[in-house]
Structures are given as C-alpha cells and as structure tokens.
Design a protein around this motif. Structure first.
Motif, short mmCIF file in Angstrom:
data_model
loop_
_atom_site.label_atom_id
_atom_site.label_comp_id
_atom_site.label_asym_id
_atom_site.label_seq_id
_atom_site.Cartn_x
_atom_site.Cartn_y
_atom_site.Cartn_z
N ILE A 9 -19.33 -25.13 -34.81
CA ILE A 9 -19.62 -23.85 -34.16
C ILE A 9 -19.61 -24.03 -32.65
CG2 ILE A 9 -21.36 -22.04 -33.81
CD1 ILE A 9 -22.42 -22.68 -36.61
N GLY A 34 -15.96 -15.07 -33.69
CA GLY A 34 -17.22 -14.74 -33.03
C GLY A 34 -17.00 -13.80 -31.85
N GLN A 35 -17.50 -14.17 -30.70
CA GLN A 35 -17.39 -13.34 -29.50
C GLN A 35 -16.24 -13.76 -28.59
OE1 GLN A 35 -19.31 -10.57 -28.97
NE2 GLN A 35 -19.98 -11.00 -31.04
N LYS A 85 -21.31 -22.81 -29.73
CA LYS A 85 -22.58 -22.12 -29.56
C LYS A 85 -22.53 -20.90 -28.63
CE LYS A 85 -24.36 -26.23 -28.93
NZ LYS A 85 -25.25 -27.36 -28.64
N ALA A 116 -16.37 -20.26 -35.02
CA ALA A 116 -16.67 -21.35 -35.95
C ALA A 116 -15.51 -21.63 -36.90
CB ALA A 116 -17.91 -20.99 -36.76
N THR A 162 -20.17 -18.72 -28.05
CA THR A 162 -19.42 -17.57 -28.55
C THR A 162 -19.61 -17.32 -30.04
OG1 THR A 162 -17.46 -18.90 -29.03
CG2 THR A 162 -17.59 -17.89 -26.83
N ASP A 163 -20.20 -18.25 -30.74
CA ASP A 163 -20.38 -18.18 -32.19
C ASP A 163 -19.04 -18.31 -32.93
OD1 ASP A 163 -22.23 -18.15 -34.33
OD2 ASP A 163 -21.72 -16.07 -34.76
#
Length: 89
Positions: free
Chosen positions: A28, A51-52, A30, A35, A32-33
């Motif tokens: 992951i 994610g972001q 962290k 994964a 931006t999330d």
C-alpha cells in the motif's frame, strides 16, 4: 499585446520507499491508498487499486500515478524475491 504566459508547471510529489507498507498480503502507498493485493498462489497477479492517485492537493501538487505504480511494482518484486517461502516460489 502582452505575450501569453504559461501557467506554472505542476510538479509531482516525490515517491519514496518509506511511503509504502509491505506485507505478505500486499503493498500500500500510504499517502494515496493505492495498493496491490496478490491472488492466493500467484504473487504477481491480483487486484491493483488506484486509491487517490490522480487527485491533486490544495496547492495543485500530487503524486504521479506512473511514479507510484512503478515504485510499487519494483518494491513488491523485491519483497517477493526476498521472501520466496511466503509465496511458494
């Protein structure tokens, strides 16, 4: 007539190794999330979540999706190679 000014270039934030959390269950990014979760029995196929990635912060900067994904894949390959017993290799 004044020359048209170019808008300032938006720089991507630097992607660093310490921004990732790596476990046998996946990796992951962290901030931006983003994964990757491997499929059971195949460490190199699975689900990639963005994610972001692509979202820009209030000052217009963000992480480059290509940079994050490239680093994520590199770190995951290193992790799998260093821990073959976890992945039946």
């Amino acid at each position: 007539m004044a020359a048209l000014e170019k808008p300032p270039a938006i720089e991507n934030k630097l992607v660093r190794r310490d921004q990732f959390n790596i476990t046998p269950q996946g990796i992951i990014h962290k901030p931006t999330d983003a994964a990757f979760t491997p499929n059971p029995g195949d460490a190199f196929s699975g689900i990639e979540r963005l994610g972001q990635l692509g979202s820009k912060g209030p000052n217009g900067s963000g992480f480059g999706a290509e940079d994050v994904l490239k680093m994520m894949r590199q770190l995951w390959a290193e992790y799998v190679a260093s821990n073959p017993q976890l992945f039946n290799l």
